[in-house]
Design a protein around this motif. Structure first.
Motif, PDB file in Angstrom:
ATOM      1  N   ALA A  62       0.877  -1.072   0.083  1.00  0.00           N
ATOM      2  CA  ALA A  62       0.042   0.003  -0.115  1.00  0.00           C
ATOM      3  C   ALA A  62       0.803   1.306   0.043  1.00  0.00           C
ATOM      4  O   ALA A  62       0.379   2.166  -0.660  1.00  0.00           O
ATOM      5  CB  ALA A  62      -1.094  -0.093   1.189  1.00  0.00           C
ATOM      6  N   LEU A  63       2.044   1.250   0.733  1.00  0.00           N
ATOM      7  CA  LEU A  63       2.836   2.452   0.671  1.00  0.00           C
ATOM      8  C   LEU A  63       3.707   2.406  -0.711  1.00  0.00           C
ATOM      9  O   LEU A  63       3.694   3.813  -0.905  1.00  0.00           O
ATOM     10  CB  LEU A  63       3.763   2.270   1.849  1.00  0.00           C
ATOM     11  CG  LEU A  63       3.507   2.233   3.344  1.00  0.00           C
ATOM     12  CD1 LEU A  63       4.531   1.944   4.444  1.00  0.00           C
ATOM     13  CD2 LEU A  63       2.946   3.664   3.635  1.00  0.00           C
ATOM     14  N   LEU A  64       3.944   1.758  -1.144  1.00  0.00           N
ATOM     15  CA  LEU A  64       4.833   1.763  -2.476  1.00  0.00           C
ATOM     16  C   LEU A  64       3.763   2.020  -3.585  1.00  0.00           C
ATOM     17  O   LEU A  64       4.198   3.013  -4.396  1.00  0.00           O
ATOM     18  CB  LEU A  64       5.315   0.351  -3.051  1.00  0.00           C
ATOM     19  CG  LEU A  64       6.413  -0.306  -2.159  1.00  0.00           C
ATOM     20  CD1 LEU A  64       6.742  -1.874  -2.480  1.00  0.00           C
ATOM     21  CD2 LEU A  64       7.529   0.731  -2.036  1.00  0.00           C
ATOM     22  N   ASP A  65       2.404   1.689  -3.485  1.00  0.00           N
ATOM     23  CA  ASP A  65       1.374   2.140  -4.364  1.00  0.00           C
ATOM     24  C   ASP A  65       1.972   2.186  -5.960  1.00  0.00           C
ATOM     25  O   ASP A  65       1.978   3.125  -6.686  1.00  0.00           O
ATOM     26  CB  ASP A  65       0.963   3.562  -4.038  1.00  0.00           C
ATOM     27  CG  ASP A  65      -0.205   4.020  -4.716  1.00  0.00           C
ATOM     28  OD1 ASP A  65      -0.940   3.194  -5.473  1.00  0.00           O
ATOM     29  OD2 ASP A  65      -0.487   5.172  -4.963  1.00  0.00           O
ATOM     30  N   GLY A  66       2.453   1.002  -6.256  1.00  0.00           N
ATOM     31  CA  GLY A  66       2.853   0.668  -7.405  1.00  0.00           C
ATOM     32  C   GLY A  66       4.261   1.108  -7.975  1.00  0.00           C
ATOM     33  O   GLY A  66       4.905   0.772  -9.017  1.00  0.00           O
ATOM     34  N   MET A  69      10.867   0.231  -3.890  1.00  0.00           N
ATOM     35  CA  MET A  69      11.325   0.545  -2.558  1.00  0.00           C
ATOM     36  C   MET A  69      12.403   1.658  -2.476  1.00  0.00           C
ATOM     37  O   MET A  69      12.303   2.370  -1.579  1.00  0.00           O
ATOM     38  CB  MET A  69      12.131  -0.691  -2.038  1.00  0.00           C
ATOM     39  CG  MET A  69      12.530  -0.775  -0.421  1.00  0.00           C
ATOM     40  SD  MET A  69      10.926  -0.780   0.500  1.00  0.00           S
ATOM     41  CE  MET A  69      11.719  -0.763   2.029  1.00  0.00           C
ATOM     42  N   SER A  70      13.071   1.785  -3.420  1.00  0.00           N
ATOM     43  CA  SER A  70      14.102   3.008  -3.691  1.00  0.00           C
ATOM     44  C   SER A  70      13.227   4.199  -3.671  1.00  0.00           C
ATOM     45  O   SER A  70      13.639   5.187  -2.837  1.00  0.00           O
ATOM     46  CB  SER A  70      15.077   2.945  -4.754  1.00  0.00           C
ATOM     47  OG  SER A  70      15.775   1.852  -4.797  1.00  0.00           O
ATOM     48  N   GLU A  71      12.127   4.138  -4.445  1.00  0.00           N
ATOM     49  CA  GLU A  71      11.254   5.616  -4.245  1.00  0.00           C
ATOM     50  C   GLU A  71      10.706   5.728  -3.095  1.00  0.00           C
ATOM     51  O   GLU A  71      10.643   6.980  -2.634  1.00  0.00           O
ATOM     52  CB  GLU A  71      10.096   5.281  -5.639  1.00  0.00           C
ATOM     53  CG  GLU A  71      10.965   5.112  -6.886  1.00  0.00           C
ATOM     54  CD  GLU A  71       9.996   4.974  -8.096  1.00  0.00           C
ATOM     55  OE1 GLU A  71       8.558   4.652  -7.403  1.00  0.00           O
ATOM     56  OE2 GLU A  71      10.164   5.068  -9.109  1.00  0.00           O
ATOM     57  N   LEU A  72      10.201   4.794  -2.353  1.00  0.00           N
ATOM     58  CA  LEU A  72       9.621   5.019  -0.792  1.00  0.00           C
ATOM     59  C   LEU A  72      10.664   5.576  -0.114  1.00  0.00           C
ATOM     60  O   LEU A  72      10.364   6.436   0.932  1.00  0.00           O
ATOM     61  CB  LEU A  72       9.087   3.655  -0.452  1.00  0.00           C
ATOM     62  CG  LEU A  72       8.392   3.804   0.985  1.00  0.00           C
ATOM     63  CD1 LEU A  72       7.274   4.838   0.936  1.00  0.00           C
ATOM     64  CD2 LEU A  72       8.148   2.418   1.333  1.00  0.00           C
ATOM     65  N   GLU A  73      11.823   5.017  -0.176  1.00  0.00           N
ATOM     66  CA  GLU A  73      13.027   5.574   0.848  1.00  0.00           C
ATOM     67  C   GLU A  73      13.234   6.978   0.503  1.00  0.00           C
ATOM     68  O   GLU A  73      13.515   7.758   1.228  1.00  0.00           O
ATOM     69  CB  GLU A  73      14.024   4.632   0.740  1.00  0.00           C
ATOM     70  CG  GLU A  73      13.889   3.251   1.335  1.00  0.00           C
ATOM     71  CD  GLU A  73      15.330   2.491   1.244  1.00  0.00           C
ATOM     72  OE1 GLU A  73      16.029   2.932   0.427  1.00  0.00           O
ATOM     73  OE2 GLU A  73      15.123   1.256   1.408  1.00  0.00           O
ATOM     74  N   ALA A  74      13.509   7.512  -0.778  1.00  0.00           N
ATOM     75  CA  ALA A  74      13.726   8.745  -1.108  1.00  0.00           C
ATOM     76  C   ALA A  74      12.800   9.819  -0.680  1.00  0.00           C
ATOM     77  O   ALA A  74      12.995  10.747  -0.210  1.00  0.00           O
ATOM     78  CB  ALA A  74      13.748   8.744  -2.676  1.00  0.00           C
ATOM     79  N   GLU A  75      11.179   9.218  -0.673  1.00  0.00           N
ATOM     80  CA  GLU A  75      10.395  10.062  -0.494  1.00  0.00           C
ATOM     81  C   GLU A  75      10.245  10.230   1.108  1.00  0.00           C
ATOM     82  O   GLU A  75       9.872  11.319   1.742  1.00  0.00           O
ATOM     83  CB  GLU A  75       8.884   9.574  -0.771  1.00  0.00           C
ATOM     84  CG  GLU A  75       7.514  10.249  -0.416  1.00  0.00           C
ATOM     85  CD  GLU A  75       7.656  11.401  -0.811  1.00  0.00           C
ATOM     86  OE1 GLU A  75       6.781  12.378  -0.515  1.00  0.00           O
ATOM     87  OE2 GLU A  75       8.380  11.731  -1.976  1.00  0.00           O
ATOM     88  N   ALA A  76      10.679   9.354   1.957  1.00  0.00           N
ATOM     89  CA  ALA A  76      10.725   9.425   3.381  1.00  0.00           C
ATOM     90  C   ALA A  76      11.826  10.065   3.725  1.00  0.00           C
ATOM     91  O   ALA A  76      11.732  11.231   4.622  1.00  0.00           O
ATOM     92  CB  ALA A  76      10.977   7.913   3.984  1.00  0.00           C
TER      93      ALA A  76
END
Length: 340
Positions: A62-66, A69-76
């Motif tokens: 749900a957090l990745l939303d498509g 993982m690298s994109e999620l860490e960058a957003e965080a």
């Protein structure tokens, strides 16, 4: 035989379960059962871990939303930097960012705190509701406040009246003390050398509080009357009462002096001196003296002279004979007959 058959069937079922689960079969039923229970507990832990991993995987999806993982860490990281910039713009000490090294622990602590605050809120709301039910209405409270203000005004007025009265009384007391002190000192000083056998020659009465001091003839020192021996003190205070009675009479009459056992604290010599002073006072006013002292009676028999003096013996009243109790017998009442 039935129990043995049931036991054998249970043992067969346990061995079959052990074969199916891969547990080493033991010879004793209890050991085999414990092995199966341990396998069941381990299997339950595995299932729970699997369910937790599945829930975490679903949350991650749900957090990745498509995304990746690298994109999620960058957003965080971007949001963390934004929070740091906002914190720097605020006044020092106004807010502190939490340490997210353990986000799960931090989230659990926040949930516990939220639950505690919710309980406190429920208690406060219940207490507020209870107070709301007990407290009077606005009109009733205003009426009570008006009554309280009226009572407060009445108390203030009464306090002012009491204060004025106390000032008048203190002024009157001071005036009476100033007028009375020299009169008492002069009246008592006339008899003090006689009563004290020459031990004390002068007396002083303080106008502030009417405390009495006497001057010792031998040393010339002034001593408080209340610190003297009991006999001397009683004699001085008796003279003060005589002087007070003479001063307070305003009708130009001689008030009688009634005394009871005034020589009880005096030795034989001062007892005679006190009686002589009272005898001399009886030439100016009537003196009535009650006593049980045989020495005083003996002195009275020798010193008192008729017709101006009189010795009266008070005999005990005769005792009344007890009235005998009489028993009054009454005839017994006739029985009451009740007709059927």
């Amino acid at each position: 035989a039935t129990a043995v058959a049931r036991r054998d069937a249970a043992m067969t079922a346990l061995r079959a379960a052990a074969d199916a689960t891969g547990v080493e079969a033991a010879t004793e039923p209890d050991e085999l059962a414990r092995s199966l229970e341990a396998w069941q507990a381990a299997r339950g832990d595995e299932l729970r871990r699997g369910q937790q991993a599945l829930a975490e995987w679903q949350q991650l999806q749900a957090l990745l939303d498509g995304g990746t993982m690298s994109e999620l860490e960058a957003e965080a990281a971007r949001r963390r930097q934004r929070a740091t910039d906002l914190q720097a713009a605020l006044p020092p000490g106004s807010v502190a960012l939490p340490d997210l090294a353990d986000p799960e622990g931090h989230l659990s602590a926040l949930r516990d705190e939220a639950a505690s605050l919710s309980r406190d809120f429920d208690l406060a709301r219940g207490s507020l509701q209870e107070r709301r039910d007990v407290l009077p209405g606005v009109a009733e409270a205003e009426e009570a406040a008006g009554s309280a203000n009226a009572e407060l005004a009445r108390v203030h007025e009464l306090a002012a009246t009491i204060n004025a009265t106390l000032q008048l009384l203190r002024s009157a007391q001071d005036r009476v003390h100033r007028d009375l002190a020299p009169v008492l000192g002069q009246a008592v000083g006339r008899w003090l050398p006689i009563v004290s056998g020459g031990a004390y020659s002068e007396i002083s009465v303080d106008p502030a509080d009417l405390n009495v001091t006497v001057k010792e003839q031998a040393t010339g020192q002034w001593r408080r009357a209340r610190l003297l021996s009991e006999g001397t003190r009683e004699q001085i205070f008796l003279l003060l009462r005589v002087a007070m009675a003479e001063h307070l009479v305003t009708t130009n009459e001689r008030a009688p002096l009634i005394l009871d056992e005034v020589t009880a604290q005096s030795d034989a010599e001062r007892k005679v001196q006190m009686l002589q002073v009272l005898h001399r006072l009886s030439a100016e006013r009537q003196v009535v003296l009650f006593t049980h002292d045989d020495d005083v009676v003996a002195w009275a028999q020798e010193a008192l002279q008729a017709p101006q003096d009189r010795l009266v013996r008070l005999e005990a009243p005769p005792r009344m004979a007890p009235v005998p109790m009489q028993t009054i017998s009454e005839p017994a009442p006739e029985p009451v007959r009740v007709a059927d």
